[in-house]
Enzyme design. Structure first.
Site, PDB file in Angstrom:
ATOM      1  N   GLU A 102       4.497 -36.334  -7.558  1.00  0.00           N
ATOM      2  CA  GLU A 102       4.442 -35.654  -8.850  1.00  0.00           C
ATOM      3  C   GLU A 102       4.981 -36.331  -9.750  1.00  0.00           C
ATOM      4  O   GLU A 102       6.058 -37.109  -9.671  1.00  0.00           O
ATOM      5  CB  GLU A 102       4.701 -34.215  -8.909  1.00  0.00           C
ATOM      6  CG  GLU A 102       6.080 -34.133  -8.491  1.00  0.00           C
ATOM      7  CD  GLU A 102       6.607 -32.537  -7.904  1.00  0.00           C
ATOM      8  OE1 GLU A 102       7.498 -32.077  -8.669  1.00  0.00           O
ATOM      9  OE2 GLU A 102       5.535 -31.802  -7.431  1.00  0.00           O
ATOM     10  N   TYR A 104       1.544 -45.232 -11.643  1.00  0.00           N
ATOM     11  CA  TYR A 104       0.838 -44.781 -10.641  1.00  0.00           C
ATOM     12  C   TYR A 104      -0.584 -45.158 -10.850  1.00  0.00           C
ATOM     13  O   TYR A 104      -1.490 -45.367  -9.640  1.00  0.00           O
ATOM     14  CB  TYR A 104       1.198 -43.322 -10.196  1.00  0.00           C
ATOM     15  CG  TYR A 104       2.738 -43.268 -10.119  1.00  0.00           C
ATOM     16  CD1 TYR A 104       3.282 -43.792  -9.336  1.00  0.00           C
ATOM     17  CD2 TYR A 104       3.322 -42.022 -10.909  1.00  0.00           C
ATOM     18  CE1 TYR A 104       4.744 -43.534  -8.988  1.00  0.00           C
ATOM     19  CE2 TYR A 104       4.872 -41.959 -10.592  1.00  0.00           C
ATOM     20  CZ  TYR A 104       5.410 -42.352  -9.537  1.00  0.00           C
ATOM     21  OH  TYR A 104       6.695 -42.378  -9.437  1.00  0.00           O
TER      22      TYR A 104
END
Length: 95
Positions: free
Chosen positions: A56, A68
């Site tokens: 997260e 990411y």
């Protein structure tokens, strides 16, 4: 895993893993260290039979989100106001 320039903490349970935290010293950013640490984690998870990695990231952390996304992680959900009023973006990479 830790070095003078960065660290990453992850865990593997059954065939899934979670990156708990990753950080790079401000003076060492934009040098590929975070991407190298992601690769290290992914190799470890694969070696342990892992099929997915979850993480997260704060919605307002554009550099981390780009890291990411550029490394194959996909948005799969949101935790509203998780980080002191900032949404957490849940991400996953299938190995």
């Amino acid at each position: 895993m830790a070095s003078q320039n960065g660290f990453v903490v992850w865990r593997v349970v059954a065939d899934e893993a979670e990156i708990i935290t990753i950080g790079v010293h401000p003076d060492a950013r934009r040098g590929g260290i975070a991407a190298a640490m992601l690769a290290l984690v992914e190799n470890d998870v694969k070696a342990r039979g892992g099929k997915k990695i979850f993480l997260e990231v704060a919605e307002n952390n554009a550099p981390a989100r780009a890291l990411y996304e550029n490394n194959g992680y996909n948005r799969i959900g949101v935790r509203p106001k998780y980080y002191d009023g900032i949404d957490a973006i849940l991400m996953e990479k299938k190995l």
